[in-house]
Scaffold this motif. Structure first.
Motif, PDB file in Angstrom:
ATOM      1  N   HIS A 102     -29.977 -18.620 -43.570  1.00  0.00           N
ATOM      2  CA  HIS A 102     -31.343 -18.310 -43.141  1.00  0.00           C
ATOM      3  C   HIS A 102     -31.776 -19.178 -41.960  1.00  0.00           C
ATOM      4  N   ALA A 105     -30.388 -17.321 -39.038  1.00  0.00           N
ATOM      5  CA  ALA A 105     -31.204 -16.157 -38.692  1.00  0.00           C
ATOM      6  C   ALA A 105     -32.443 -16.563 -37.905  1.00  0.00           C
ATOM      7  N   ASN A 126     -25.736 -14.136 -48.124  1.00  0.00           N
ATOM      8  CA  ASN A 126     -25.551 -14.987 -46.950  1.00  0.00           C
ATOM      9  C   ASN A 126     -24.555 -14.364 -45.974  1.00  0.00           C
ATOM     10  N   ILE A 129     -26.325 -11.602 -44.051  1.00  0.00           N
ATOM     11  CA  ILE A 129     -27.205 -12.087 -42.979  1.00  0.00           C
ATOM     12  C   ILE A 129     -26.406 -12.335 -41.714  1.00  0.00           C
TER      13      ILE A 129
END
Length: 423
Positions: A102, A105, A126, A129
């Motif tokens: 994250h 991202a 994960n 992503i």
């Protein structure tokens, strides 16, 4: 959406921006706001950054890395501030290091095009992503670490099913340390597993984190092992990327890593990538001690002008003086790091005075609660309720993640910018 902190007292002028955490502040929203800290135009407690020191630290590390001919990918988990990432990249950083999917991202959403995730990419969500980021932007380059055949097979199966290729770095580790293969047998298992996924996984280089070791001799031994392994893998034609990536260095031993890695010749192009993150704001605790060692022993650092400077402080009011030897300060564990030492009083300002003055060296924080700190003073000290005190910090990472908006001050303590964090 994560709740926003409003401690900096900018609710009205930044109402729109503070409610929109999916994009950076525009210049009209955050450029040259002009609020004056010493005129009490900010609500305290507030973490602040100092522009002149940020600039100094950016240039100092750029020059240090340039002297060794190595690349810099600063660890972004320290600040998680895309505006600061952009400044680091503008000063020549090769990419940004991050720790989680994250975080990756968030960085990619703010224009970071190369991420070294100094961690293992584990778990379906994960992986999704990262895969989505790679699919959405062919120019985005990503690396993560592998240290087991089990993880290699999980990654290989996932990315093979998606018809994508993931770049991975072989992580080397030490007994009693963190992640990383410990010996030749484990390394062989990982390499054999990589051979099972030629289309899904590409071995791009070798990585270590030396910060789990305390002695310089042990660190140099690990670094030399890393060079030897990288050279062996290059000779065997195992790498799928050129230049090969060889990476290490946290914020404490980057000088030793530079010394050992800069000499490396593996017979093919190589990107030597160092990852210190705390240099940008530095501190007066664990990293100041590391910097003093570097300035005393490293010939490159000794030729440069003054070393890194602490660029992050926490300002707070004196709320109460209930006893002659104790003042209660309006800041606590919700506002400042305390894991590597208590905040250290540095400056005091009495509203209406000409300017801040240094605090007595005997003052110290002896404990903190959620929103209160205990400041040890002496009877008769010139301190009043309403005085403003600036505290230096040890370990900036855990202070940054307590704030969503951090004012940047010029030398006159006037706000010239706002930095957002995305934890």
């Amino acid at each position: 959406m994560r709740e926003t902190k409003y401690q900096t007292g900018m609710i009205d002028p930044l109402n729109k921006a503070m409610g929109r955490l999916d994009a950076p502040l525009t210049p009209s929203e955050a450029g040259q706001p002009g609020w004056r800290l010493l005129a009490e135009e900010l609500s305290l407690p507030a973490a602040v950054l100092y522009e002149d020191r940020l600039t100094h630290n950016l240039q100092w590390m750029r020059n240090f890395m340039g002297a060794y001919g190595v690349q810099l990918a600063p660890h972004g988990k320290t600040t998680m501030a895309p505006k600061l990432f952009a400044r680091q990249l503008a000063e020549g950083a090769w990419g940004i290091t991050l720790a989680t999917a994250h975080q990756t991202a968030a960085a990619a959403a703010h224009g970071v095009k190369r991420v070294l995730m100094a961690n293992q990419l584990v778990g379906r969500r994960n992986m999704e992503i990262v895969a989505d980021l790679l699919a959405a932007d062919p120019s985005f380059e990503f690396f993560s670490l592998v240290d087991s055949a089990a993880l290699v097979d999980q990654l290989g199966a996932f990315f093979d099913a998606r018809g994508q290729t993931l770049q991975v770095l072989l992580e080397l580790g030490v007994e009693g340390g963190r992640t990383g293969v410990r010996d030749a047998a484990q390394q062989a298992d990982v390499l054999d597993a990589l051979s099972r996924w030629p289309n899904a996984l590409k071995l791009a280089g070798v990585e270590i984190y030396e910060g789990v070791l305390q002695q310089e001799a042990d660190i140099r031994e690990l670094l030399q092992r890393t060079v030897a392994v990288t050279r062996e893998l290059a000779a065997a034609g195992r790498f799928g990327r050129s230049p090969v990536v060889m990476s290490g260095a946290g914020s404490a031993w980057y000088d030793v890593v530079a010394e050992e890695f800069a000499r490396t010749d593996i017979g093919m192009p190589i990107d030597i990538v160092l990852r210190p993150g705390c240099y940008l704001t530095h501190d007066v605790g664990v990293y100041r001690a590391a910097q003093e060692r570097i300035l005393a022993s490293n010939p490159v650092a000794q030729k440069m002008r003054e070393g890194l400077l602490p660029a992050l402080q926490l300002w707070a009011y004196v709320q109460s003086i209930p006893e002659p030897n104790r003042a209660i300060i309006g800041m606590g564990k919700r506002d400042a790091a305390f894991d590597a030492g208590m905040p250290i009083p540095a400056q005091m300002y009495r509203p209406g005075a000409a300017g801040p003055v240094a605090t007595p060296a005997r003052w110290k924080v002896t404990g903190m609660m959620d929103q209160h700190a205990y400041l040890e003073i002496e009877a008769g000290d010139d301190i009043r309720v309403g005085d403003m005190i600036a505290f230096d910090i040890s370990h900036p990472c855990l202070t940054f993640d307590k704030w969503r908006h951090i004012p940047v001050l010029d030398s006159q303590f006037q706000v010239i910018d706002i930095v957002q964090t995305f934890f």
